[in-house]
Design an enzyme around this catalytic site. Sequence first.
Site, short mmCIF file in Angstrom:
data_model
loop_
_atom_site.label_atom_id
_atom_site.label_comp_id
_atom_site.label_asym_id
_atom_site.label_seq_id
_atom_site.Cartn_x
_atom_site.Cartn_y
_atom_site.Cartn_z
N ARG A 14 -7.66 2.19 -2.81
CA ARG A 14 -8.54 2.08 -1.63
C ARG A 14 -9.25 3.41 -1.37
O ARG A 14 -8.59 4.46 -1.32
CB ARG A 14 -7.72 1.68 -0.41
CG ARG A 14 -8.60 1.19 0.75
CD ARG A 14 -7.78 0.71 1.93
NE ARG A 14 -8.53 -0.24 2.73
CZ ARG A 14 -8.36 -0.42 4.04
NH1 ARG A 14 -7.45 0.27 4.69
NH2 ARG A 14 -9.08 -1.30 4.70
N GLY B 275 -9.21 -7.18 8.52
CA GLY B 275 -8.11 -6.54 9.23
C GLY B 275 -7.84 -7.22 10.55
O GLY B 275 -6.93 -8.05 10.67
N TYR C 187 -6.14 10.58 4.59
CA TYR C 187 -4.73 10.93 4.32
C TYR C 187 -4.64 11.82 3.08
O TYR C 187 -5.66 12.32 2.59
CB TYR C 187 -3.89 9.65 4.23
CG TYR C 187 -3.83 8.93 5.57
CD1 TYR C 187 -3.18 9.52 6.66
CD2 TYR C 187 -4.47 7.72 5.77
CE1 TYR C 187 -3.15 8.90 7.89
CE2 TYR C 187 -4.45 7.09 7.01
CZ TYR C 187 -3.78 7.69 8.07
OH TYR C 187 -3.76 7.09 9.30
N GLN D 25 0.83 -1.20 0.00
CA GLN D 25 0.00 0.00 0.00
C GLN D 25 0.87 1.25 0.00
O GLN D 25 1.70 1.44 0.90
CB GLN D 25 -0.94 0.01 1.21
CG GLN D 25 -2.06 1.02 1.00
CD GLN D 25 -2.90 1.27 2.23
OE1 GLN D 25 -2.38 1.39 3.33
NE2 GLN D 25 -4.20 1.37 2.05
C1 8OZ Z 1 -4.06 3.06 12.19
C2 8OZ Z 1 -2.99 3.74 12.71
C3 8OZ Z 1 -2.15 4.40 11.87
C4 8OZ Z 1 -2.36 4.39 10.50
C5 8OZ Z 1 -5.04 3.58 7.91
C6 8OZ Z 1 -2.67 3.74 7.64
O1 8OZ Z 1 -6.00 3.33 8.63
C7 8OZ Z 1 -3.69 3.69 8.49
C8 8OZ Z 1 -3.46 3.71 9.96
C9 8OZ Z 1 -4.30 3.05 10.85
O2 8OZ Z 1 -5.20 3.73 6.70
#
Ligand code: 8OZ
Length: 363
Positions: A226, A320, A179, A98
């Site tokens: 995603r 997950g 993000y 990813q």
């Molecule tokens: C939990 C803690 C830190 C990062 C995501 C990359 O949920 C994460 C993430 C999840 O996409």
Amino acid sequence: MSTLFDPIKIGDIELANRIVMAPLTRNRASAGNCANELMAEYYAQRATAGLIIAEACQISPMAQGYLDTPGIYSPEQVAAWKKVTDAVHAAGGKIVLQLWHVGRISHSSLLPDGAAPVSSTAQQSPAMTYTAAGFVPVSAPRALRDDEIPALIEDYRRAARNAIAAGFDGVEVHAANTYLIEQFLRDTINDRTGPYGGSIANRARLLLDVLQVVTAEIGAGRVGVRLSPLTTFGNTAPLDSNPQALYDYVVEQIAPLGLAYLHMIEGETGGTRHPENAPPFDYAAVQRAFPGAWMVNNGYGRDAAKAAIVEGHADLIAFGKGFISTPDLVRRLREGALWNELRVDKLYGGGAEGYTDYPTLAD
Ligand code: 8OZ
């Protein structure tokens, strides 16, 4: 009629079944943000999954947002990941990586020269992150200039090339969980003017640019994406004002690229698939517009997962927490056996405990 346990070819990747290990941040990378032997063991233990999506991996030093997450930008990181992919392939599995840029979900102490995180906006998220000093509020970001975006897209291209060099079967572009890419997509975060702000087409431009270069670099049949239209991800950001219109457009634009799969987080990440306060969202309409394999995720148990495949709700189910606690999840789904209990205190950081020491039925 297909079942959860039947093989499937997604793009160029042949999977032994439709059970996917979701990408899971575990904060166990070594110096230089390199993968390591322990991570290789962890992933190899889970290689009976039809597909493993390795944990979110920063595409550049500026893309990091938490302590001890792995990268895919240096030669050392590529070499380190090769040990992981070799271990998974030797165990008969398939694994994609990813590709991640956290954007504003970061802290200056994690970034080169104590830099401010970069985003679509200069507005700070209410999110927290984990640093060497513990759990702290994220730093105020700086809005990327439009003339910085080509280099950012180039970072994605290099990361995709590196992932293939490291032996991955493909990559998943992380455009979910608020993000960086989602910081551009959502009108409640993106307050830009110019080619990457304003209209839906402009807010979707970064994602589409990234998918263009990544598919050109490694072939669309090795690329997934995603998305998470309805997550506030722990109140890190509000939803878009019109998720349906946004994702109708995004998927309509993605459809002709020929991606291997689309990975849809249904509802609130790690929470309910049917959030009460969210606007109505027609996942099926978006699914019909996408020609590749349709992967869903978020709290599926055995019965719901089996039904989802049989009823055509999805082609693949990503698990997950199930794969964290239960390395032989595929066998347990097949046999109807209980899953191990998740050790929540061992999720982020640490060593083998709560990571590679979960038992299998064979144990
Ligand atoms: C939990 C803690 C830190 C990062 C995501 C990359 O949920 C994460 C993430 C999840 O996409």
